[in-house]
Design a protein around this motif. Structure first.
Motif, PDB file in Angstrom:
ATOM      1  N   ARG A  43       0.840  -1.196   0.000  1.00  0.00           N
ATOM      2  CA  ARG A  43       0.000   0.000   0.000  1.00  0.00           C
ATOM      3  C   ARG A  43       0.875   1.246   0.000  1.00  0.00           C
ATOM      4  N   LYS A  44       0.559   2.170  -0.892  1.00  0.00           N
ATOM      5  CA  LYS A  44       1.298   3.428  -0.933  1.00  0.00           C
ATOM      6  C   LYS A  44       0.985   4.231   0.319  1.00  0.00           C
ATOM      7  N   GLY A  45       1.980   4.957   0.793  1.00  0.00           N
ATOM      8  CA  GLY A  45       1.791   5.814   1.942  1.00  0.00           C
ATOM      9  C   GLY A  45       1.957   5.123   3.289  1.00  0.00           C
ATOM     10  N   ARG A  46       2.263   3.827   3.300  1.00  0.00           N
ATOM     11  CA  ARG A  46       2.487   3.132   4.573  1.00  0.00           C
ATOM     12  C   ARG A  46       3.815   3.597   5.147  1.00  0.00           C
ATOM     13  N   LYS A  47       3.807   4.023   6.421  1.00  0.00           N
ATOM     14  CA  LYS A  47       5.021   4.545   7.054  1.00  0.00           C
ATOM     15  C   LYS A  47       6.139   3.512   7.083  1.00  0.00           C
ATOM     16  N   GLN A  48       5.774   2.252   7.343  1.00  0.00           N
ATOM     17  CA  GLN A  48       6.786   1.211   7.451  1.00  0.00           C
ATOM     18  C   GLN A  48       7.513   0.991   6.121  1.00  0.00           C
ATOM     19  N   ILE A  49       6.746   0.948   5.041  1.00  0.00           N
ATOM     20  CA  ILE A  49       7.338   0.724   3.715  1.00  0.00           C
ATOM     21  C   ILE A  49       8.161   1.942   3.305  1.00  0.00           C
ATOM     22  N   ASP A  50       7.628   3.141   3.559  1.00  0.00           N
ATOM     23  CA  ASP A  50       8.389   4.349   3.241  1.00  0.00           C
ATOM     24  C   ASP A  50       9.718   4.369   3.993  1.00  0.00           C
ATOM     25  N   PHE A  51       9.695   3.963   5.275  1.00  0.00           N
ATOM     26  CA  PHE A  51      10.928   3.916   6.064  1.00  0.00           C
ATOM     27  C   PHE A  51      11.926   2.941   5.446  1.00  0.00           C
ATOM     28  N   LEU A  52      11.465   1.731   5.103  1.00  0.00           N
ATOM     29  CA  LEU A  52      12.368   0.735   4.517  1.00  0.00           C
ATOM     30  C   LEU A  52      12.992   1.247   3.218  1.00  0.00           C
ATOM     31  N   GLN A  53      12.211   1.957   2.411  1.00  0.00           N
ATOM     32  CA  GLN A  53      12.718   2.428   1.115  1.00  0.00           C
ATOM     33  C   GLN A  53      13.623   3.647   1.228  1.00  0.00           C
ATOM     34  N   THR A  54      13.385   4.508   2.207  1.00  0.00           N
ATOM     35  CA  THR A  54      14.116   5.771   2.228  1.00  0.00           C
ATOM     36  C   THR A  54      15.173   5.884   3.322  1.00  0.00           C
ATOM     37  N   ARG A  55      14.962   5.228   4.486  1.00  0.00           N
ATOM     38  CA  ARG A  55      15.888   5.445   5.587  1.00  0.00           C
ATOM     39  C   ARG A  55      16.530   4.187   6.149  1.00  0.00           C
ATOM     40  N   SER A  56      16.029   3.041   5.783  1.00  0.00           N
ATOM     41  CA  SER A  56      16.545   1.800   6.353  1.00  0.00           C
ATOM     42  C   SER A  56      17.960   1.512   5.859  1.00  0.00           C
ATOM     43  N   ARG A  57      18.812   1.083   6.784  1.00  0.00           N
ATOM     44  CA  ARG A  57      20.150   0.631   6.416  1.00  0.00           C
ATOM     45  C   ARG A  57      20.118  -0.890   6.379  1.00  0.00           C
ATOM     46  N   ILE A  58      20.506  -1.448   5.253  1.00  0.00           N
ATOM     47  CA  ILE A  58      20.521  -2.900   5.078  1.00  0.00           C
ATOM     48  C   ILE A  58      21.946  -3.307   4.730  1.00  0.00           C
ATOM     49  N   ALA A  59      22.482  -4.274   5.470  1.00  0.00           N
ATOM     50  CA  ALA A  59      23.830  -4.779   5.199  1.00  0.00           C
ATOM     51  C   ALA A  59      23.781  -6.304   5.159  1.00  0.00           C
ATOM     52  N   ILE A  60      24.421  -6.881   4.171  1.00  0.00           N
ATOM     53  CA  ILE A  60      24.474  -8.336   4.015  1.00  0.00           C
ATOM     54  C   ILE A  60      25.933  -8.746   3.873  1.00  0.00           C
ATOM     55  N   THR A  61      26.352  -9.706   4.697  1.00  0.00           N
ATOM     56  CA  THR A  61      27.721 -10.215   4.626  1.00  0.00           C
ATOM     57  C   THR A  61      27.707 -11.580   3.943  1.00  0.00           C
ATOM     58  N   PHE A  62      28.570 -11.728   2.959  1.00  0.00           N
ATOM     59  CA  PHE A  62      28.692 -12.972   2.201  1.00  0.00           C
ATOM     60  C   PHE A  62      30.030 -13.618   2.518  1.00  0.00           C
ATOM     61  N   ALA A  63      30.045 -14.951   2.577  1.00  0.00           N
ATOM     62  CA  ALA A  63      31.275 -15.691   2.843  1.00  0.00           C
ATOM     63  C   ALA A  63      31.458 -16.752   1.767  1.00  0.00           C
ATOM     64  N   PRO A  64      32.719 -17.099   1.469  1.00  0.00           N
ATOM     65  CA  PRO A  64      32.961 -18.164   0.500  1.00  0.00           C
ATOM     66  C   PRO A  64      32.371 -19.478   1.009  1.00  0.00           C
ATOM     67  N   LEU A  65      31.798 -20.233   0.113  1.00  0.00           N
ATOM     68  CA  LEU A  65      31.201 -21.526   0.453  1.00  0.00           C
ATOM     69  C   LEU A  65      32.212 -22.621   0.138  1.00  0.00           C
ATOM     70  N   GLY A  66      33.091 -22.859   1.099  1.00  0.00           N
ATOM     71  CA  GLY A  66      34.140 -23.857   0.906  1.00  0.00           C
ATOM     72  C   GLY A  66      35.006 -23.502  -0.289  1.00  0.00           C
ATOM     73  N   LYS A  67      35.291 -24.502  -1.103  1.00  0.00           N
ATOM     74  CA  LYS A  67      36.103 -24.288  -2.305  1.00  0.00           C
ATOM     75  C   LYS A  67      35.249 -24.375  -3.561  1.00  0.00           C
ATOM     76  N   THR A  68      33.934 -24.090  -3.410  1.00  0.00           N
ATOM     77  CA  THR A  68      33.004 -24.194  -4.542  1.00  0.00           C
ATOM     78  C   THR A  68      33.109 -23.024  -5.512  1.00  0.00           C
ATOM     79  N   GLY A  69      33.667 -21.902  -5.055  1.00  0.00           N
ATOM     80  CA  GLY A  69      33.708 -20.710  -5.893  1.00  0.00           C
ATOM     81  C   GLY A  69      32.450 -19.857  -5.750  1.00  0.00           C
ATOM     82  N   PHE A  70      31.527 -20.282  -4.898  1.00  0.00           N
ATOM     83  CA  PHE A  70      30.303 -19.542  -4.652  1.00  0.00           C
ATOM     84  C   PHE A  70      30.372 -18.864  -3.298  1.00  0.00           C
ATOM     85  N   PHE A  71      29.569 -17.818  -3.143  1.00  0.00           N
ATOM     86  CA  PHE A  71      29.435 -17.127  -1.863  1.00  0.00           C
ATOM     87  C   PHE A  71      28.014 -17.325  -1.356  1.00  0.00           C
ATOM     88  N   THR A  72      27.852 -17.284  -0.038  1.00  0.00           N
ATOM     89  CA  THR A  72      26.537 -17.430   0.573  1.00  0.00           C
ATOM     90  C   THR A  72      26.353 -16.344   1.631  1.00  0.00           C
TER      91      THR A  72
END
Length: 95
Positions: A43-72
Motif C-alpha cells: 500500500r502506498k503511503g504506509r510509514k513502514q514501507i516508506d521507512f524501509l525504502q528511504t531510511r533503512s540501512r541494510i547490510a548483508i555479509t557474504f562468505a565463501p562456500l568452501g572451495k566451490t567458488g560460490f558465496f553465501t
C-alpha cells in the motif's frame, strides 16, 4: 521460463559490488549495502514501507562456500523503525 514468487507481495533487495564496504576480510567475507525496493502488493503511503525504502540501512555479509567458488549470505542486518533486525548463520556446509 516465468519467474516464480509465492504470495502477493514482491520486493527487490538491490545490491551491488559498488556498495561493498571494503575489501574482503581475512576469512574472505565481504559486506555489501543494499536497499529495499517495493515492486508490487504494498500500500502506498504506509510509514513502514516508506521507512524501509528511504531510511533503512541494510547490510548483508557474504562468505565463501568452501572451495566451490560460490558465496553465501551469512549475516544480514535491516534497520527498522523500532531498531535493527539481525540474522546470523550458525553453520554453513558445502555439499
Amino acid at each position: 521460463m516465468q519467474p516464480h514468487h509465492p504470495g502477493i507481495r514482491r520486493r527487490d533487495a538491490r545490491r551491488s559490488t559498488a556498495f561493498a564496504r571494503g575489501p574482503a576480510d581475512s576469512n574472505g567475507r565481504v559486506t555489501c549495502d543494499a536497499r529495499f525496493v517495493a515492486v508490487s502488493g504494498y500500500r502506498k503511503g504506509r510509514k513502514q514501507i516508506d521507512f524501509l525504502q528511504t531510511r533503512s540501512r541494510i547490510a548483508i555479509t557474504f562468505a565463501p562456500l568452501g572451495k566451490t567458488g560460490f558465496f553465501t549470505p551469512v549475516d544480514a542486518s535491516v534497520g527498522t523503525q523500532i531498531g535493527p533486525v539481525r540474522i546470523t548463520a550458525q553453520r554453513i556446509e558445502a555439499r
